[in-house]
Motif scaffolding. Structure first.
Motif, mmCIF file in Angstrom:
data_model
loop_
_atom_site.group_PDB
_atom_site.id
_atom_site.type_symbol
_atom_site.label_atom_id
_atom_site.label_comp_id
_atom_site.label_asym_id
_atom_site.label_seq_id
_atom_site.Cartn_x
_atom_site.Cartn_y
_atom_site.Cartn_z
ATOM 1 N N UNK A 286 -2.602 -1.304 9.230
ATOM 2 C CA UNK A 286 -2.762 -2.548 8.476
ATOM 3 C C UNK A 286 -3.047 -3.724 9.408
ATOM 4 N N UNK A 287 -3.397 -4.846 8.795
ATOM 5 C CA UNK A 287 -3.826 -6.030 9.554
ATOM 6 C C UNK A 287 -2.741 -7.070 9.725
ATOM 7 N N UNK A 288 -1.586 -6.886 9.062
ATOM 8 C CA UNK A 288 -0.668 -8.006 8.857
ATOM 9 C C UNK A 288 0.041 -8.482 10.111
ATOM 10 N N UNK A 289 -0.074 -7.780 11.223
ATOM 11 C CA UNK A 289 0.509 -8.291 12.463
ATOM 12 C C UNK A 289 -0.308 -9.449 13.022
ATOM 13 N N UNK A 290 -1.592 -9.530 12.630
ATOM 14 C CA UNK A 290 -2.468 -10.555 13.185
ATOM 15 C C UNK A 290 -3.230 -11.347 12.121
ATOM 16 N N UNK A 291 -3.497 -10.723 10.971
ATOM 17 C CA UNK A 291 -4.362 -11.354 9.975
ATOM 18 C C UNK A 291 -3.754 -11.238 8.580
ATOM 19 N N UNK A 292 -4.217 -12.085 7.673
ATOM 20 C CA UNK A 292 -3.647 -12.129 6.325
ATOM 21 C C UNK A 292 -4.074 -10.938 5.475
ATOM 22 N N UNK A 293 -5.172 -10.288 5.862
ATOM 23 C CA UNK A 293 -5.676 -9.165 5.078
ATOM 24 C C UNK A 293 -6.696 -8.399 5.903
ATOM 25 N N UNK A 294 -7.022 -7.189 5.440
ATOM 26 C CA UNK A 294 -8.086 -6.416 6.084
ATOM 27 C C UNK A 294 -9.422 -7.141 5.950
ATOM 28 N N UNK A 295 -9.576 -7.944 4.882
ATOM 29 C CA UNK A 295 -10.827 -8.670 4.689
ATOM 30 C C UNK A 295 -11.019 -9.727 5.780
ATOM 31 N N UNK A 296 -9.955 -10.489 6.087
ATOM 32 C CA UNK A 296 -10.052 -11.489 7.152
ATOM 33 C C UNK A 296 -10.376 -10.803 8.478
ATOM 34 N N UNK B 255 -6.240 -0.178 15.910
ATOM 35 C CA UNK B 255 -4.942 -0.794 16.162
ATOM 36 C C UNK B 255 -4.627 -1.902 15.184
ATOM 37 N N UNK B 256 -3.341 -2.170 15.028
ATOM 38 C CA UNK B 256 -2.886 -3.204 14.107
ATOM 39 C C UNK B 256 -1.386 -3.131 13.936
ATOM 40 N N UNK B 257 -0.923 -3.435 12.736
ATOM 41 C CA UNK B 257 0.514 -3.462 12.474
ATOM 42 C C UNK B 257 1.130 -2.076 12.647
ATOM 43 N N UNK B 258 2.303 -2.035 13.259
ATOM 44 C CA UNK B 258 3.009 -0.767 13.475
ATOM 45 C C UNK B 258 3.871 -0.456 12.248
ATOM 46 N N UNK B 259 3.464 0.589 11.501
ATOM 47 C CA UNK B 259 4.224 1.007 10.321
ATOM 48 C C UNK B 259 4.774 2.428 10.504
ATOM 49 N N UNK C 88 -18.283 -1.723 9.642
ATOM 50 C CA UNK C 88 -17.012 -2.406 9.383
ATOM 51 C C UNK C 88 -16.220 -1.573 8.371
ATOM 52 N N UNK C 89 -15.204 -0.896 8.860
ATOM 53 C CA UNK C 89 -14.324 -0.101 8.012
ATOM 54 C C UNK C 89 -12.901 -0.645 8.128
ATOM 55 N N UNK C 90 -12.778 -1.977 8.063
ATOM 56 C CA UNK C 90 -11.482 -2.626 8.221
ATOM 57 C C UNK C 90 -10.475 -2.187 7.170
ATOM 58 N N UNK C 91 -10.960 -1.685 6.021
ATOM 59 C CA UNK C 91 -10.069 -1.197 4.960
ATOM 60 C C UNK C 91 -9.331 0.081 5.373
ATOM 61 N N UNK C 92 -9.721 0.709 6.472
ATOM 62 C CA UNK C 92 -9.033 1.916 6.952
ATOM 63 C C UNK C 92 -7.690 1.504 7.548
ATOM 64 N N UNK C 93 -6.680 1.395 6.697
ATOM 65 C CA UNK C 93 -5.392 0.856 7.120
ATOM 66 C C UNK C 93 -4.364 1.930 7.439
ATOM 67 N N UNK C 94 -4.801 3.192 7.538
ATOM 68 C CA UNK C 94 -3.910 4.267 7.963
ATOM 69 C C UNK C 94 -4.710 5.307 8.727
ATOM 70 N N UNK D 127 -22.382 0.399 -5.233
ATOM 71 C CA UNK D 127 -22.369 0.021 -3.822
ATOM 72 C C UNK D 127 -20.926 -0.157 -3.369
ATOM 73 N N UNK D 128 -20.599 0.385 -2.206
ATOM 74 C CA UNK D 128 -19.251 0.243 -1.675
ATOM 75 C C UNK D 128 -18.908 -1.226 -1.453
ATOM 76 N N UNK D 129 -17.648 -1.587 -1.662
ATOM 77 C CA UNK D 129 -17.188 -2.943 -1.380
ATOM 78 C C UNK D 129 -17.284 -3.232 0.116
ATOM 79 N N UNK D 130 -17.237 -4.506 0.446
ATOM 80 C CA UNK D 130 -17.226 -4.912 1.854
ATOM 81 C C UNK D 130 -16.018 -4.321 2.568
ATOM 82 N N UNK D 131 -16.229 -4.045 3.857
ATOM 83 C CA UNK D 131 -15.178 -3.552 4.754
ATOM 84 C C UNK D 131 -14.784 -2.103 4.470
#
Length: 449
Positions: free
Chosen positions: A425-435, A352-356, A326-332, A307-311
């Motif tokens: 990525x999530x780091x502009x607003x959150x501690x991780x993609x999980x949060x 949208x999220x952190x600008x890399x 919920x595909x929050x793990x899609x960080x690129x 089973x796929x992990x959460x997010x």
């Protein structure tokens, strides 16, 4: 194992890798320098676990104490091109990653997995497929959240370890060698760290460093960059493809077929993994498991039970049975592209999220084709919106994930999909993609009428 050093430095006192390296070094008769830009107060919970007469801390500085050492071991978050590290190398002090250090301390056989996307899914699948390999104890470690150094005492010579490896971990390897190396896909990423695409490519390609003709390199032949890369490698190269008929492992909707031995490694009809990209991840794992000696029925059974992990394309249950993902793990951008192309209905997309400094050009046409409403937040919101000004899309900007989830929930219907696939990525607003994902799930459910 022994260590022929009198003084070793650990740069980057992270709660996982840095801490585990210091714990391991503490077993030996040597001095340890622990350096980090954070101060003692910030790291007090870690310091108390390793503080001893052997350990000297250089905290809240640029780390000049490490120049007194004979070897510097880097945590993954530490850039290889720091000025202090350049100075160390000029002085002849060897600078290596934790992966390289653990490799030198272990006699395990390594199966290594890298790629821009899908590493964790493939590593978990492969670990599951090999979990009952006859006569072998198989461990899983690396970027998946378990430092390699933390498990080497559990591995006997010749036993297998499956390592998920990021570009950060691979950029400072020297002797590291994998018996089987998997490179899943390539798209430019982490350019804020590596500065240039060439540097990123070089770091990832280190997974094949030191391989010989009796080792295996498994590549995605549907990826133009990796298809070209095959001619540079010394190992026995095996290609996986859903398009290239000359590939060694052919994938379609029904099966993963190993042409070389005229057999089917996977029957996808019984495997619950959404999207072509996840079928390919499973095929990579299956081929590696087969090459490692596993039986086909055990490979199939493990894939069916996985089973796929959460997010990660996680379907969010709700009282109206709307399709919410919920595909929050899609960080690129490439990860978001794969998510969108796996869906057939009209999409309400939260992104949208952190600008890399990512390149969104390949993602934009798919957004125009698939997405009816685009909800943007984070540092990249304005950038992405500006690239779609003439698209005719409904574009809404939200200040928080709570607001984005509320807007998405109000626009949902049975003929639309609400997808969180940020492409950043999530780091502009959150501690991780999980949060970020947890906040999305909580608020979207709360706002469904």
């Amino acid at each position: 194992m022994s260590l022929d050093y009198k003084k070793v430095a650990v740069l980057g006192f992270s709660p996982r890798t840095g801490l585990e390296v210091v714990k391991y070094l503490s077993k030996f008769d040597l001095k340890i320098i622990v350096a980090d830009s954070k101060n003692r107060e910030e790291l007090k919970d870690l310091i108390v676990q390793v503080e001893s007469k052997k350990t000297e801390f250089d905290l809240g500085t640029n780390g000049e104490k490490i120049l007194e050492s004979e070897l510097i071991i880097l945590s993954p978050g530490v850039p290889y091109d720091l000025e202090i590290l350049k100075e160390a190398r000029k002085k002849g002090i060897e600078t290596i990653s934790e992966i390289e250090f653990a490799f030198r301390q272990s006699e395990a056989e390594i199966i290594a997995v890298t790629g821009t996307n899908g590493k964790t899914t493939t590593t978990e699948l492969l670990g599951a497929m090999l979990s009952d390999l006859e006569g072998n104890q198989v461990k899983v470690a690396g970027n998946i959240g378990i430092p390699f150094i933390s498990i080497i005492d559990q591995l006997q010579p010749g036993e297998k370890v499956v390592l998920e490896l990021s570009s950060f971990q691979l950029e400072a390897v020297e002797q590291f060698k994998a018996k089987i190396a998997l490179y899943l896909n390539y798209s430019p990423d982490h350019l804020d760290r590596h500065q240039t695409e060439a540097n990123y490519q070089k770091a990832k390609k280190n997974i094949f460093k030191n391989q010989k003709e009796d080792d295996f390199a498994i590549l995605n032949y549907d990826d133009p960059y990796l298809l070209k890369l095959k001619d540079e490698l010394k190992a026995d190269v095996l290609g996986i493809s859903s398009e290239f008929e000359a590939a060694d492992l052919l994938i379609n909707q029904q099966q993963a077929y190993f042409r070389k031995e005229n057999l089917s490694l996977l029957n996808f009809d019984k495997i619950d993994l959404p999207g072509e990209h996840n079928r390919k991840n499973a095929a990579f794992a299956a081929l590696a498991a087969y090459l490692a000696g596993q039986k086909i029925d055990k490979i199939q059974q493990a894939a069916e039970n996985y089973k796929l992990q959460s997010h990660r394309m996680e379907v969010v249950g709700n009282q109206k049975d709307y399709l919410i993902i919920d595909d929050s793990k899609a960080t690129n951008p490439d990860a978001a592209l794969k998510a969108l192309t796996s869906l057939e209905q009209d999409v309400i997309l939260i992104a949208g999220g952190q600008d890399r400094n990512a390149d969104f050009s390949n993602l934009l046409p798919v957004i125009k084709e698939k997405v009816k409403t685009l909800i943007l937040l984070g540092e990249t919101a304005d950038k992405i919106a500006s690239l779609l000004t003439d698209s005719g899309l409904e574009i809404i900007k939200a200040e928080t994930m709570e607001a984005a989830a509320q807007i998405g929930a109000k626009k949902l219907s049975q003929d639309k999909i609400l997808l969180l696939s940020p492409a950043c990525p999530s780091w502009d607003m959150y501690s991780s993609y999980k949060e970020r994902g947890n906040i999305f799930q909580k608020n979207v459910i709360k706002n469904i009428d």
